[in-house]
Design a protein around this motif. Structure first.
Motif, PDB file in Angstrom:
ATOM      1  N   TYR A  75     -11.987  38.508 -36.805  1.00 11.31           N
ATOM      2  CA  TYR A  75     -13.340  39.070 -36.822  1.00 11.31           C
ATOM      3  C   TYR A  75     -13.676  39.785 -38.131  1.00 11.31           C
ATOM      4  O   TYR A  75     -14.818  39.759 -38.592  1.00 11.31           O
ATOM      5  N   ALA A  76     -12.681  40.408 -38.761  1.00 10.18           N
ATOM      6  CA  ALA A  76     -12.947  41.198 -39.972  1.00 10.18           C
ATOM      7  C   ALA A  76     -13.504  40.363 -41.120  1.00 10.18           C
ATOM      8  O   ALA A  76     -14.080  40.911 -42.068  1.00 10.18           O
ATOM      9  N   SER A  77     -13.361  39.032 -41.049  1.00  6.09           N
ATOM     10  CA  SER A  77     -13.874  38.176 -42.121  1.00  6.09           C
ATOM     11  C   SER A  77     -15.386  38.005 -42.058  1.00  6.09           C
ATOM     12  O   SER A  77     -15.973  37.402 -42.959  1.00  6.09           O
ATOM     13  N   THR A  78     -16.022  38.539 -41.008  1.00  5.77           N
ATOM     14  CA  THR A  78     -17.475  38.373 -40.847  1.00  5.77           C
ATOM     15  C   THR A  78     -18.211  39.671 -41.208  1.00  5.77           C
ATOM     16  O   THR A  78     -18.260  40.051 -42.366  1.00  5.77           O
ATOM     17  N   THR A  79     -18.785  40.355 -40.233  1.00  5.17           N
ATOM     18  CA  THR A  79     -19.580  41.556 -40.503  1.00  5.17           C
ATOM     19  C   THR A  79     -18.796  42.654 -41.223  1.00  5.17           C
ATOM     20  O   THR A  79     -19.319  43.256 -42.173  1.00  5.17           O
ATOM     21  N   PRO A  80     -17.539  42.972 -40.816  1.00  3.30           N
ATOM     22  CA  PRO A  80     -16.806  44.004 -41.563  1.00  3.30           C
ATOM     23  C   PRO A  80     -16.651  43.683 -43.044  1.00  3.30           C
ATOM     24  O   PRO A  80     -16.714  44.586 -43.895  1.00  3.30           O
ATOM     25  N   PHE A  81     -16.445  42.411 -43.383  1.00  4.47           N
ATOM     26  CA  PHE A  81     -16.344  42.014 -44.789  1.00  4.47           C
ATOM     27  C   PHE A  81     -17.675  42.261 -45.505  1.00  4.47           C
ATOM     28  O   PHE A  81     -17.709  42.798 -46.624  1.00  4.47           O
ATOM     29  N   THR A  82     -18.781  41.889 -44.847  1.00  4.08           N
ATOM     30  CA  THR A  82     -20.103  42.108 -45.446  1.00  4.08           C
ATOM     31  C   THR A  82     -20.365  43.589 -45.685  1.00  4.08           C
ATOM     32  O   THR A  82     -20.880  43.986 -46.753  1.00  4.08           O
ATOM     33  N   LEU A  83     -19.999  44.431 -44.724  1.00  3.42           N
ATOM     34  CA  LEU A  83     -20.256  45.865 -44.870  1.00  3.42           C
ATOM     35  C   LEU A  83     -19.295  46.511 -45.875  1.00  3.42           C
ATOM     36  O   LEU A  83     -19.629  47.519 -46.498  1.00  3.42           O
ATOM     37  N   TRP A  84     -18.103  45.923 -46.050  1.00  2.00           N
ATOM     38  CA  TRP A  84     -17.223  46.386 -47.129  1.00  2.00           C
ATOM     39  C   TRP A  84     -17.858  46.070 -48.481  1.00  2.00           C
ATOM     40  O   TRP A  84     -17.835  46.898 -49.400  1.00  2.00           O
ATOM     41  N   SER A 130     -18.256  53.389 -38.608  1.00  2.00           N
ATOM     42  CA  SER A 130     -16.874  53.456 -39.090  1.00  2.00           C
ATOM     43  C   SER A 130     -16.643  52.573 -40.309  1.00  2.00           C
ATOM     44  O   SER A 130     -15.527  52.533 -40.847  1.00  2.00           O
ATOM     45  N   ALA A 131     -17.674  51.832 -40.725  1.00  2.00           N
ATOM     46  CA  ALA A 131     -17.528  50.940 -41.876  1.00  2.00           C
ATOM     47  C   ALA A 131     -17.312  51.757 -43.149  1.00  2.00           C
ATOM     48  O   ALA A 131     -17.871  52.838 -43.298  1.00  2.00           O
ATOM     49  N   PRO A 132     -16.519  51.245 -44.085  1.00  2.00           N
ATOM     50  CA  PRO A 132     -15.797  49.965 -44.039  1.00  2.00           C
ATOM     51  C   PRO A 132     -14.351  50.092 -43.555  1.00  2.00           C
ATOM     52  O   PRO A 132     -13.643  49.111 -43.511  1.00  2.00           O
ATOM     53  N   ARG A 133     -13.926  51.330 -43.198  1.00  2.17           N
ATOM     54  CA  ARG A 133     -12.509  51.561 -42.874  1.00  2.17           C
ATOM     55  C   ARG A 133     -12.100  50.914 -41.556  1.00  2.17           C
ATOM     56  O   ARG A 133     -11.051  50.281 -41.466  1.00  2.17           O
ATOM     57  N   TYR A 134     -12.863  51.109 -40.519  1.00  4.50           N
ATOM     58  CA  TYR A 134     -12.657  50.450 -39.228  1.00  4.50           C
ATOM     59  C   TYR A 134     -11.208  50.538 -38.728  1.00  4.50           C
ATOM     60  O   TYR A 134     -10.629  49.542 -38.293  1.00  4.50           O
ATOM     61  N   ILE A 135     -10.625  51.705 -38.708  1.00  3.82           N
ATOM     62  CA  ILE A 135      -9.217  51.812 -38.324  1.00  3.82           C
ATOM     63  C   ILE A 135      -8.988  51.334 -36.885  1.00  3.82           C
ATOM     64  O   ILE A 135      -8.012  50.654 -36.584  1.00  3.82           O
ATOM     65  N   GLY A 136      -9.938  51.668 -35.975  1.00  2.50           N
ATOM     66  CA  GLY A 136      -9.803  51.212 -34.588  1.00  2.50           C
ATOM     67  C   GLY A 136      -9.862  49.704 -34.480  1.00  2.50           C
ATOM     68  O   GLY A 136      -9.111  49.092 -33.712  1.00  2.50           O
ATOM     69  N   GLY A 137     -10.736  49.093 -35.256  1.00  2.19           N
ATOM     70  CA  GLY A 137     -10.872  47.636 -35.232  1.00  2.19           C
ATOM     71  C   GLY A 137      -9.623  46.934 -35.712  1.00  2.19           C
ATOM     72  O   GLY A 137      -9.198  45.917 -35.137  1.00  2.19           O
ATOM     73  N   TYR A 138      -8.995  47.462 -36.751  1.00  3.41           N
ATOM     74  CA  TYR A 138      -7.803  46.814 -37.279  1.00  3.41           C
ATOM     75  C   TYR A 138      -6.584  47.037 -36.387  1.00  3.41           C
ATOM     76  O   TYR A 138      -5.713  46.158 -36.289  1.00  3.41           O
ATOM     77  N   ILE A 139      -6.511  48.183 -35.720  1.00  6.80           N
ATOM     78  CA  ILE A 139      -5.447  48.386 -34.732  1.00  6.80           C
ATOM     79  C   ILE A 139      -5.584  47.358 -33.611  1.00  6.80           C
ATOM     80  O   ILE A 139      -4.612  46.718 -33.192  1.00  6.80           O
ATOM     81  N   TRP A 140      -6.818  47.201 -33.111  1.00  9.53           N
ATOM     82  CA  TRP A 140      -7.106  46.227 -32.060  1.00  9.53           C
ATOM     83  C   TRP A 140      -6.691  44.815 -32.493  1.00  9.53           C
ATOM     84  O   TRP A 140      -6.046  44.078 -31.745  1.00  9.53           O
ATOM     85  N   SER A 141      -7.048  44.459 -33.720  1.00 11.22           N
ATOM     86  CA  SER A 141      -6.771  43.101 -34.206  1.00 11.22           C
ATOM     87  C   SER A 141      -5.280  42.854 -34.390  1.00 11.22           C
ATOM     88  O   SER A 141      -4.788  41.752 -34.117  1.00 11.22           O
ATOM     89  N   VAL A 142      -4.531  43.857 -34.868  1.00 13.99           N
ATOM     90  CA  VAL A 142      -3.094  43.690 -35.048  1.00 13.99           C
ATOM     91  C   VAL A 142      -2.408  43.497 -33.691  1.00 13.99           C
ATOM     92  O   VAL A 142      -1.544  42.625 -33.534  1.00 13.99           O
ATOM     93  N   ILE A 143      -2.806  44.290 -32.696  1.00 16.15           N
ATOM     94  CA  ILE A 143      -2.219  44.166 -31.360  1.00 16.15           C
ATOM     95  C   ILE A 143      -2.446  42.767 -30.799  1.00 16.15           C
ATOM     96  O   ILE A 143      -1.518  42.101 -30.308  1.00 16.15           O
TER      97      ILE A 143
END
Length: 504
Positions: free
Chosen positions: A279-288, A415-428
């Motif tokens: 998911y991070a390759s879409t909206t999170p990438f744009t907001l980064w 939380s953009a662009p850090r998104y720590i919760g999102g990346y924890i979710w994705s790693v799990i």
């Protein structure tokens, strides 16, 4: 054989054992099925992706989309999209697709036009809901059509072409927004982002009529004027030889056929884990990118297409290679490993800028492997057309619910662009998806030990006698692997079907 014929053989577009007569048929199917399906899916993604492009190009300020309002607007689309998806794909097995799918496209095109003239946040939410509701039939409906015409040696490539449409639509939306900002902003008193939705509508509505004239429905309910009766029968017969059953109809047994076995549960989790984690390759990438180029929306729109371009290239490579390799799981496994590595890098975050670029782009590349889940699902459900159609929709509804809930919880805009919760979710979930990948092999192997072989059942029901060579040890089916040597004779014709024509 001309240049294009040789090129088609080199890239394995047609299996080498395929006769010229069948090649002509498959060529027609490609033009009829892929043309409308890809165009419809392209316009849908163009219309949907327009919101992200508009958001970073003035819509945020014009409609006061502060805080998480952008997430809510995105999620409202998925509310509408989710409601009718499963019933729509079940009904599609009875309705004429050449009318049903274009009607849905016209509807979402008109609601997209309405988005160009919204005055406030509430009106935007209403438009997003109805766009989602009317777009319900598009992806899953056309995926059902695409996966109903091709054999196992063809599905990977055709699904790759179809899957490329999503990133291409997102890329084109970015370029379209750039053009709207540079050339149309202020015309008629409308902001550039409003013109984007108008242009999307102008593209969408005429494309819908292509389906009326060219969409051929499914092989055993095909009324296409572009195929002869002999070709329609050949289309049905070649699928039967490959273990793909004809329609069984809608009756009370459908629920049991869908939910009575392990397939829907395993693939529901498998598909949604693999679709969710990049998911991070879409909206999170744009907001980064927005955090880096805040005052340059043109640069943001252009650079945000990089991950989509990587997705396109990966889709094609993975689709073609999976057909050549005759399995899906190897590339899905490789994609899962890269997804895990990339999400770990982004979770750490305090890395070089080059490492972040690598992680975002690698997630875009990995999307190509995740799309192989659909042809694998089609093969697993080759014995039941209606259950296959429903299963595609059910898995996609899971993805819709994930996109409805997870961005609000794990990827809030604030939380953009850090998104720590999102990346924890994705790693799990990157770990979970790798752990569950072997399940289809294990469970299907157990079925075979109990004497359950749906493909043989389809062949026998079609009057094709299957002669097994018991001297060979059967191997578990890994997505698309030969499990046994077979020689079959089509009943009543005396035509022998070679192993290459019926093997997976």
């Amino acid at each position: 054989m001309g240049f294009f014929g040789r090129f088609a053989e080199i890239i394995d577009w047609y299996p080498k054992t395929m006769s010229q007569k069948e090649r002509r048929l498959v060529n027609k199917i490609d033009w009829l099925v892929l043309t409308f399906s890809c165009i419809a899916y392209f316009t849908k993604n163009l219309d949907i992706s327009a919101l992200s492009s508009a958001y970073v190009s003035g819509m945020q300020e014009d409609l006061a989309l502060w805080g998480n309002r952008f997430n809510y607007a995105t999620s409202m689309y998925y509310v509408g999209y989710c409601l009718f998806q499963i019933p729509s794909n079940i009904v599609l097995t009875k309705l004429r697709a050449e009318y049903y799918l274009p009607a849905a496209e016209i509807a979402w095109g008109l609601f997209t036009l309405g988005t160009a003239f919204v005055k406030n946040y509430n009106q935007l939410m209403a438009m997003r809901f109805f766009i989602g509701l009317s777009a319900t039939a598009c992806y899953v409906g056309n995926a059902h059509i695409v996966n109903s015409w091709y054999t196992r040696q063809e599905l990977g490539k055709r699904n790759a072409i179809y899957a490329c449409v999503w990133p291409l639509g997102a890329m084109f939306s970015g370029y379209l927004q750039t053009a709207a900002l540079e050339h149309l902003a202020g015309r008629g008193g409308l902001a550039g982002w409003r013109w984007l939705f108008i242009i999307c509508t102008i593209i969408t509505i005429p494309c819908a009529f292509i389906g009326v004239f060219f969409c051929p429905n499914v092989p055993d309910r095909c009324y296409s004027r572009w195929l002869t009766e002999e070709e329609k029968q050949m289309a049905v017969d070649r699928l039967l030889k490959d273990g793909f059953a004809k329609t069984r109809g809608l009756d009370r047994t459908l629920i049991k056929r869908i939910f009575g076995g392990w397939r829907i549960y395993v693939f529901f989790v498998l598909a949604n884990a693999y679709w969710m984690t990049p998911y991070a390759s879409t909206t999170p990438f744009t907001l980064w990118l927005q955090s880096k180029f805040r005052d340059d929306p043109v640069t943001i729109n252009n650079l945000s297409t990089i991950t989509y371009a990587a997705n396109v290239a990966s889709n094609l490579v993975c689709g073609f290679l999976s057909d050549i390799r005759q399995n899906r799981w190897e590339l899905i496994l490789l994609g899962g490993i890269f997804i895990f590595i990339s999400n770990v890098i982004l979770l750490i975050w305090n890395v070089t800028e080059g490492a972040k670029w690598f992680a975002f782009i690698t997630l875009g590349v990995s999307n190509g492997a995740t799309n192989l889940v659909i042809p694998w699902l089609a093969e697993i459900y080759s014995h039941d057309l209606e259950a296959r159609s429903a299963a595609i929709a059910i898995c996609n509804v899971g993805w819709v619910v994930v996109n409805l809930v997870v961005p609000l919880v794990a990827w809030p805009t604030v939380s953009a662009p850090r998104y720590i919760g999102g990346y924890i979710w994705s790693v799990i979930w990157s770990v979970i998806e790798l752990m569950i990948l072997p399940l289809p092999f294990i469970l299907e192997s157990r079925e075979r030990k109990r004497g359950i072989d749906y493909r043989t059942q389809v062949l026998e029901e079609a009057g094709i006698v299957v002669v097994r060579d018991d001297s060979l040890e059967p191997e578990p089916e890994m997505g698309l692997v030969n499990d046994e040597k077979r020689i079959s004779t089509e009943k009543g014709t005396g035509i022998k079907t070679t192993n290459s024509e019926v093997s997976e």
